[in-house]
Design a protein around this motif. Structure first.
Motif, mmCIF file in Angstrom:
data_model
loop_
_atom_site.group_PDB
_atom_site.id
_atom_site.type_symbol
_atom_site.label_atom_id
_atom_site.label_comp_id
_atom_site.label_asym_id
_atom_site.label_seq_id
_atom_site.Cartn_x
_atom_site.Cartn_y
_atom_site.Cartn_z
ATOM 1 N N GLU A 87 -2.378 -1.852 -6.786
ATOM 2 C CA GLU A 87 -3.736 -1.982 -6.249
ATOM 3 C C GLU A 87 -4.265 -3.403 -6.441
ATOM 4 O O GLU A 87 -4.931 -3.956 -5.556
ATOM 5 C CB GLU A 87 -4.661 -0.972 -6.931
ATOM 6 N N GLN A 108 0.832 -1.205 0.000
ATOM 7 C CA GLN A 108 0.000 0.000 0.000
ATOM 8 C C GLN A 108 0.869 1.257 0.000
ATOM 9 O O GLN A 108 0.550 2.239 -0.689
ATOM 10 C CB GLN A 108 -0.920 -0.006 1.226
ATOM 11 N N LYS A 118 0.967 4.105 -2.857
ATOM 12 C CA LYS A 118 0.835 5.543 -2.610
ATOM 13 C C LYS A 118 2.008 6.314 -3.216
ATOM 14 O O LYS A 118 1.832 7.416 -3.752
ATOM 15 C CB LYS A 118 0.757 5.803 -1.108
ATOM 16 N N GLU A 119 3.201 5.713 -3.111
ATOM 17 C CA GLU A 119 4.377 6.365 -3.689
ATOM 18 C C GLU A 119 4.268 6.431 -5.215
ATOM 19 O O GLU A 119 4.606 7.458 -5.832
ATOM 20 C CB GLU A 119 5.635 5.602 -3.283
ATOM 21 N N ARG A 152 1.887 9.136 -6.039
ATOM 22 C CA ARG A 152 2.506 10.455 -5.867
ATOM 23 C C ARG A 152 3.416 10.780 -7.050
ATOM 24 O O ARG A 152 3.388 11.903 -7.591
ATOM 25 C CB ARG A 152 3.315 10.474 -4.569
ATOM 26 N N THR A 171 0.838 1.800 -10.363
ATOM 27 C CA THR A 171 -0.219 2.058 -9.381
ATOM 28 C C THR A 171 -1.346 1.042 -9.509
ATOM 29 O O THR A 171 -1.819 0.483 -8.513
ATOM 30 C CB THR A 171 -0.784 3.480 -9.559
#
Length: 228
Positions: A111, A50, A54-55, A58, A107
């Motif tokens: 996920e 996770q 998130k990284e 970003r 990403t």
């Protein structure tokens, strides 16, 4: 000797059962601890995944911003007649757009991996709970199995020719001891000190003697009469 053999036999049987079944409760607890470790590892992996997701998100946003900025700079440079600067800005824009696409894929993949890990974790936690619920039942069944094994082994030994012969030998030995004890008791009756009886039964003894004297007197008188 028989009791020692039985004790040795039962001890050997117990160790044999333990070797076969080991310690089911300890084994199950150890297995559950291993499952707990795997659950914790899975949770840690999900948290890390996770954080990576998130990284990536970003970096995706950062790449999009840089691409948009370079596009704007390229347009300004072109309008100012700085075609080389415009070309350079457009090249950097394409680079950041490619990076944005790359981070987008990372990403999405992250996920998906988190979702898959969560599903696996859910299955593992359910299996863990099922095992915890079943542990006590398995421990109880193992205890019954060991008890039956031990009792059946003991019955088998007691019913064996070796045990029967041993008990028959002991029985014969006890019978022999009883016979000897009774013979000693009977032999002791003739040598018993009964001097106290002379005093205790003096009157009755005198009565018995009077009977004998009377009988003797009658016998003597009869003999004298026959001689006359």
């Amino acid at each position: 000797m028989a009791l020692k053999r039985l004790r040795d036999f039962l001890a050997a049987t117990y160790h044999e059962v333990m070797d076969e079944l080991e310690n089911p409760e300890a084994m199950l607890k150890q297995y559950l601890r291993e499952v707990e470790k795997e659950i914790e590892k899975a949770k840690d992996t999900i948290v890390k995944q996770q954080m990576m997701g998130k990284e990536f998100a970003r970096q995706l946003e950062e790449a999009k911003k840089l691409a948009a900025r370079r596009e704007k700079q390229a347009q300004i440079a072109f309008q100012a007649g700085e075609e080389e600067l415009s070309r350079k800005a457009f090249a950097e824009m394409k680079h950041y757009e490619a990076k944005a696409k790359e981070y987008q894929e990372y990403t999405v993949k992250s996920e998906e991996q988190v979702k898959e890990l969560r599903e696996q974790l859910g299955k593992l936690e359910k299996k863990y709970q099922d095992l915890k619920d079943k542990k006590n039942d398995l421990v109880a069944r193992a205890a019954v199995a060991k008890a039956k094994y031990s009792m059946n082994a003991t019955l088998s030994f007691v019913a064996s020719d070796s045990a029967l012969k041993e008990f028959k030998r002991i029985e014969d030995r006890i019978t022999e001891m009883e016979i000897k004890a009774n013979s000693y008791a009977n032999a002791g009756l003739g040598g018993e000190d009964l001097s106290f009886a002379k005093v205790e039964y003096a009157d009755e003894v005198e009565q018995e003697l009077e009977k004998l004297r009377g009988t003797k007197s009658e016998t003597d008188n009869g003999k004298e009469a026959s001689q006359s």
